[in-house]
Design an enzyme around this catalytic site. Sequence first.
Site, PDB file in Angstrom:
ATOM      1  N   ASN A   7      12.483  30.100  -2.545  1.00  0.00           N
ATOM      2  CA  ASN A   7      13.440  30.079  -3.606  1.00  0.00           C
ATOM      3  C   ASN A   7      14.138  28.617  -3.511  1.00  0.00           C
ATOM      4  OD1 ASN A   7      15.564  30.021  -5.636  1.00  0.00           O
ATOM      5  ND2 ASN A   7      16.424  31.952  -4.815  1.00  0.00           N
ATOM      6  N   ARG A  89       9.936  32.184  -5.968  1.00  0.00           N
ATOM      7  CA  ARG A  89      10.753  32.423  -7.145  1.00  0.00           C
ATOM      8  C   ARG A  89      10.566  31.193  -8.211  1.00  0.00           C
ATOM      9  NH1 ARG A  89      17.078  31.794  -8.271  1.00  0.00           N
ATOM     10  NH2 ARG A  89      17.203  32.926 -10.147  1.00  0.00           N
ATOM     11  N   HIS A 178      17.079  36.811 -14.068  1.00  0.00           N
ATOM     12  CA  HIS A 178      17.478  37.965 -12.996  1.00  0.00           C
ATOM     13  C   HIS A 178      16.577  39.161 -12.989  1.00  0.00           C
ATOM     14  CE1 HIS A 178      21.942  36.325 -13.238  1.00  0.00           C
ATOM     15  NE2 HIS A 178      21.406  35.651 -12.365  1.00  0.00           N
ATOM     16  N   ARG A 239      30.048  29.198 -15.810  1.00  0.00           N
ATOM     17  CA  ARG A 239      29.256  29.038 -17.279  1.00  0.00           C
ATOM     18  C   ARG A 239      30.068  30.172 -18.094  1.00  0.00           C
ATOM     19  NH1 ARG A 239      23.838  31.237 -15.220  1.00  0.00           N
ATOM     20  NH2 ARG A 239      23.629  29.880 -13.234  1.00  0.00           N
ATOM     21  N   GLU A 382      16.178  40.648  -4.031  1.00  0.00           N
ATOM     22  CA  GLU A 382      15.301  39.923  -4.928  1.00  0.00           C
ATOM     23  C   GLU A 382      13.960  39.293  -4.121  1.00  0.00           C
ATOM     24  OE1 GLU A 382      18.788  37.841  -6.639  1.00  0.00           O
ATOM     25  OE2 GLU A 382      17.464  37.451  -8.173  1.00  0.00           O
TER      26      GLU A 382
END
Length: 396
Positions: A7, A89, A178, A239, A382
């Site tokens: 990743n 990823r 996600h 964010r 993940e």
Amino acid sequence: MNVLVINCGSSSLKYQLLDMNSEKLLVKGLCERIGIDGFLKHSAPSKNYEANVPMPDHEAAVKVVMDALIDKDHGVLTSMSEIHAIGHRVVHGGERFSDSVVITDEVEQAIEDCCDIAPLHNPPNLIGIRACKKIMPGVPQVGVFDTAFHATMPEKAYLYAIPYELYEKYKIRKYGFHGTSHKYVSTLAAEMLGKPYDQAKVVTCHLGNGASVCAVDKGRSIDTSMGFTPLEGLAMGTRSGDIDPAVIPFVMQKEDMTAQQVLDVLNKKSGMMGISCVSSDFRDLATAAEQGNKRAEASLEVFCYRVAQYVGSYAASMNGLDAVVFTAGIGENDSYVREKVCSYLGFLGLEIDTEKNKQRGQAMDFSKPDAKVRALAIPTNEELVIARDTKMALKG
Ligand code: AMP
């Protein structure tokens, strides 16, 4: 079969090596400060190893990972030939990828084409792919896209109400992110409910530093809170999530900023950090709120209120709800957030056992025994989804 999961971020590279015959995690680690100086954190079962190692670029970081994996002291392999595949990823697959794929030159080009709509995320992913290709030529590589699980969203969910030609010309639409996490926890949720996946109605709340909610109706994502980019939706660590787009030119004019500068503010200086001015980390916010910091308290209120709003609206989208799932750093650990979110949702039939809810970091059903809608916490994984998809794509 050993699968190395990579990743790659702009200055970091996370890795995990999994034995996919047993799905056992063999080792994991993180390269930080790539392009600056370089720091390796390597967690092997026998030993944790940390060191300053020069990493002028991602290729050097991949080499550092390889050396760590075969190191006599803290490694887990005897040679690099024991890595049978690499799963990457990749954040944005655009409309092109609805599933994980073996990376060919054509796929690499398609990922590059998506850089235009994901300028912060896809370039480092691509750098990681190219670095691995160079250092481990011949080892098959698979791209697993954050957006792929949401490819099943219907048009009414993914279209923005803007001139259609902007969608046609530039593919401006909701994509969602996600995906690997929403897929993993919704699958486990169906198992915990004792329902076939293709009959369950589940809302999954991935609440980490980045956060999104997804409506998983009969095993398919039918809507999700992140959009064209990961900026839309919930208020997050730094964010803003949803705001009136007219705020952007207003701030540009008032603060004499460019659009890019305002976007930076919305991505990096907003959310919990922006409201509280304390931190983006929920542990710091909880401490500050307990000490009477009103803005820290307000930021937590905004966060929970928005999560609850999305869950409520997705119950309507699915015309029903079997379970709400909490996952990722906040969802797995923060009992205050879980309780607060659930307190808005009693009208749907959600009732929690506050004692059970105090547990953290484990898969659990923390509803009252006769609650109509179940409240679940499920640790996400993940990397395991990426490794599974890598194995599947290579079989396919
Ligand atoms: P993630 O992006 O999934 O790694 O989640 C990171 C965020 O999870 C952190 O910024 C914290 O806000 C939150 N977090 C992690 N551990 C805890 C905890 N024990 N209690 C509350 N929040 C936590």
